[in-house]
Design a protein around this motif. Sequence first.
Motif, PDB file in Angstrom:
ATOM      1  N   PHE A   6       0.874  -1.179   0.000  1.00  0.00           N
ATOM      2  CA  PHE A   6       0.000   0.000   0.000  1.00  0.00           C
ATOM      3  C   PHE A   6       0.908   1.225   0.000  1.00  0.00           C
ATOM      4  O   PHE A   6       1.752   1.384   0.888  1.00  0.00           O
ATOM      5  CB  PHE A   6      -0.880   0.025   1.254  1.00  0.00           C
ATOM      6  N   ALA A   7       0.759   2.081  -1.018  1.00  0.00           N
ATOM      7  CA  ALA A   7       1.662   3.235  -1.143  1.00  0.00           C
ATOM      8  C   ALA A   7       1.018   4.351  -1.953  1.00  0.00           C
ATOM      9  O   ALA A   7       0.103   4.112  -2.734  1.00  0.00           O
ATOM     10  CB  ALA A   7       2.968   2.800  -1.807  1.00  0.00           C
ATOM     11  N   ASP A   8       1.517   5.561  -1.739  1.00  0.00           N
ATOM     12  CA  ASP A   8       1.134   6.692  -2.573  1.00  0.00           C
ATOM     13  C   ASP A   8       2.393   7.208  -3.259  1.00  0.00           C
ATOM     14  O   ASP A   8       3.487   7.192  -2.676  1.00  0.00           O
ATOM     15  CB  ASP A   8       0.495   7.804  -1.733  1.00  0.00           C
ATOM     16  N   ILE A  38      -1.035  -1.570  -4.217  1.00  0.00           N
ATOM     17  CA  ILE A  38      -2.391  -1.178  -3.817  1.00  0.00           C
ATOM     18  C   ILE A  38      -2.393   0.344  -3.637  1.00  0.00           C
ATOM     19  O   ILE A  38      -1.676   0.865  -2.780  1.00  0.00           O
ATOM     20  CB  ILE A  38      -2.845  -1.854  -2.502  1.00  0.00           C
ATOM     21  N   PRO A  39      -3.166   1.057  -4.462  1.00  0.00           N
ATOM     22  CA  PRO A  39      -3.162   2.523  -4.387  1.00  0.00           C
ATOM     23  C   PRO A  39      -3.635   3.054  -3.034  1.00  0.00           C
ATOM     24  O   PRO A  39      -4.550   2.506  -2.421  1.00  0.00           O
ATOM     25  CB  PRO A  39      -4.148   2.946  -5.482  1.00  0.00           C
ATOM     26  N   PHE A  40      -2.980   4.117  -2.605  1.00  0.00           N
ATOM     27  CA  PHE A  40      -3.363   4.845  -1.394  1.00  0.00           C
ATOM     28  C   PHE A  40      -3.232   6.325  -1.730  1.00  0.00           C
ATOM     29  O   PHE A  40      -2.341   6.702  -2.489  1.00  0.00           O
ATOM     30  CB  PHE A  40      -2.427   4.480  -0.243  1.00  0.00           C
ATOM     31  N   GLN A  41      -4.132   7.132  -1.214  1.00  0.00           N
ATOM     32  CA  GLN A  41      -4.007   8.578  -1.442  1.00  0.00           C
ATOM     33  C   GLN A  41      -3.904   9.316  -0.110  1.00  0.00           C
ATOM     34  O   GLN A  41      -4.816   9.256   0.705  1.00  0.00           O
ATOM     35  CB  GLN A  41      -5.206   9.097  -2.242  1.00  0.00           C
ATOM     36  N   LEU A  42      -2.772   9.963   0.066  1.00  0.00           N
ATOM     37  CA  LEU A  42      -2.583  10.783   1.267  1.00  0.00           C
ATOM     38  C   LEU A  42      -3.530  11.975   1.253  1.00  0.00           C
ATOM     39  O   LEU A  42      -3.920  12.472   2.312  1.00  0.00           O
ATOM     40  CB  LEU A  42      -1.136  11.281   1.342  1.00  0.00           C
ATOM     41  N   ILE A 159     -10.635   4.167 -13.092  1.00  0.00           N
ATOM     42  CA  ILE A 159     -10.518   5.209 -12.062  1.00  0.00           C
ATOM     43  C   ILE A 159     -11.302   4.786 -10.817  1.00  0.00           C
ATOM     44  O   ILE A 159     -10.821   4.934  -9.686  1.00  0.00           O
ATOM     45  CB  ILE A 159     -10.994   6.577 -12.605  1.00  0.00           C
ATOM     46  N   GLN A 160     -12.490   4.216 -11.029  1.00  0.00           N
ATOM     47  CA  GLN A 160     -13.287   3.720  -9.901  1.00  0.00           C
ATOM     48  C   GLN A 160     -12.589   2.566  -9.197  1.00  0.00           C
ATOM     49  O   GLN A 160     -12.689   2.417  -7.978  1.00  0.00           O
ATOM     50  CB  GLN A 160     -14.668   3.275 -10.391  1.00  0.00           C
ATOM     51  N   ASN A 161     -11.851   1.776  -9.973  1.00  0.00           N
ATOM     52  CA  ASN A 161     -11.094   0.664  -9.409  1.00  0.00           C
ATOM     53  C   ASN A 161     -10.020   1.176  -8.446  1.00  0.00           C
ATOM     54  O   ASN A 161      -9.828   0.617  -7.363  1.00  0.00           O
ATOM     55  CB  ASN A 161     -10.437  -0.134 -10.541  1.00  0.00           C
ATOM     56  N   ILE A 166      -8.474   2.185  -2.687  1.00  0.00           N
ATOM     57  CA  ILE A 166      -8.146   3.132  -1.617  1.00  0.00           C
ATOM     58  C   ILE A 166      -9.066   2.881  -0.421  1.00  0.00           C
ATOM     59  O   ILE A 166      -8.655   2.965   0.734  1.00  0.00           O
ATOM     60  CB  ILE A 166      -8.238   4.584  -2.139  1.00  0.00           C
ATOM     61  N   LEU A 167     -10.319   2.523  -0.709  1.00  0.00           N
ATOM     62  CA  LEU A 167     -11.282   2.214   0.359  1.00  0.00           C
ATOM     63  C   LEU A 167     -10.896   0.940   1.107  1.00  0.00           C
ATOM     64  O   LEU A 167     -11.171   0.805   2.291  1.00  0.00           O
ATOM     65  CB  LEU A 167     -12.702   2.085  -0.218  1.00  0.00           C
ATOM     66  N   ILE A 168     -10.264  -0.012   0.403  1.00  0.00           N
ATOM     67  CA  ILE A 168      -9.813  -1.258   1.046  1.00  0.00           C
ATOM     68  C   ILE A 168      -8.860  -0.933   2.188  1.00  0.00           C
ATOM     69  O   ILE A 168      -8.937  -1.506   3.268  1.00  0.00           O
ATOM     70  CB  ILE A 168      -9.114  -2.190   0.017  1.00  0.00           C
ATOM     71  N   ALA A 169      -7.960   0.038   1.945  1.00  0.00           N
ATOM     72  CA  ALA A 169      -7.002   0.445   2.981  1.00  0.00           C
ATOM     73  C   ALA A 169      -7.736   0.984   4.206  1.00  0.00           C
ATOM     74  O   ALA A 169      -7.381   0.673   5.351  1.00  0.00           O
ATOM     75  CB  ALA A 169      -6.048   1.499   2.424  1.00  0.00           C
ATOM     76  N   LYS A 170      -8.780   1.780   3.966  1.00  0.00           N
ATOM     77  CA  LYS A 170      -9.556   2.333   5.085  1.00  0.00           C
ATOM     78  C   LYS A 170     -10.236   1.228   5.878  1.00  0.00           C
ATOM     79  O   LYS A 170     -10.276   1.259   7.106  1.00  0.00           O
ATOM     80  CB  LYS A 170     -10.592   3.333   4.562  1.00  0.00           C
ATOM     81  N   GLU A 171     -10.774   0.237   5.169  1.00  0.00           N
ATOM     82  CA  GLU A 171     -11.443  -0.895   5.829  1.00  0.00           C
ATOM     83  C   GLU A 171     -10.470  -1.693   6.687  1.00  0.00           C
ATOM     84  O   GLU A 171     -10.845  -2.276   7.693  1.00  0.00           O
ATOM     85  CB  GLU A 171     -12.081  -1.809   4.774  1.00  0.00           C
ATOM     86  N   LYS A 172      -9.218  -1.703   6.274  1.00  0.00           N
ATOM     87  CA  LYS A 172      -8.181  -2.414   7.034  1.00  0.00           C
ATOM     88  C   LYS A 172      -7.565  -1.524   8.114  1.00  0.00           C
ATOM     89  O   LYS A 172      -6.594  -1.911   8.759  1.00  0.00           O
ATOM     90  CB  LYS A 172      -7.084  -2.895   6.078  1.00  0.00           C
ATOM     91  N   ASN A 173      -8.100  -0.305   8.247  1.00  0.00           N
ATOM     92  CA  ASN A 173      -7.583   0.682   9.215  1.00  0.00           C
ATOM     93  C   ASN A 173      -6.127   1.054   8.944  1.00  0.00           C
ATOM     94  O   ASN A 173      -5.351   1.298   9.869  1.00  0.00           O
ATOM     95  CB  ASN A 173      -7.743   0.174  10.657  1.00  0.00           C
TER      96      ASN A 173
END
Length: 205
Positions: A6-8, A38-42, A159-161, A166-173
């Motif tokens: 997971f990275a930005d 796995i995309p992440f957005q700061l 883009i939705q993908n 990014i939401l997956i990262a939030k779900e994993k805290n």
Amino acid sequence: MKINVFADTICGWCFIGHRNLNTALKKFPKVKFDIKHIPFQLNPDMPAEGILRDKYLEIKFGGKDYAAPMYENMKLKAKETGINLNLDKIKKTPNTVLSHLLIILSEQFNLQNEVKEKIYQSYFIDGFDIGDMNVLISIARENNIAENTFKEFINEKNIQNVTSKILIAKEKNINGVPFFEIGKDFISGAQRSIQLETVIKANLN
């Protein structure tokens, strides 16, 4: 072995983590790794055109002077990894969706490591705007990915993908990056290559 990273692409610590992971992987020449970006957005609310660097530092840290200690620490850690960050060259903080799309596309050609490295270098060493389509097209071409292939990949579905990942990262805290899922374990932050190596070794047994 599966490794999720997971990275930005505007995260200096992610650049350091990327280099350290590559160093760790070299210790296991006989192991086949399946590495996924796995995309992440700061900055998920970043405008598509990005914002000027000085304004970004003002919003994020209260100004350049307040950000300085953290960036000095980052520069020191980067040097240990063989990276000389040129943060003063950065004039704009971009939206990173397009750069994430290029990395995801590059996985189809098994070029994600090279493309990710070049994106990091372009931003942190050359000071290029990695939200700029022309900059990303240049990186794609350099890695033998056709301009049209990349342009066609930038569609609403993909883009939705990126957004959904990014939401997956939030779900994993996962609130900070880099974040590595290595086999059954996870490791947070720009850990040294020896620490990543230890976790990889533990998951081979």
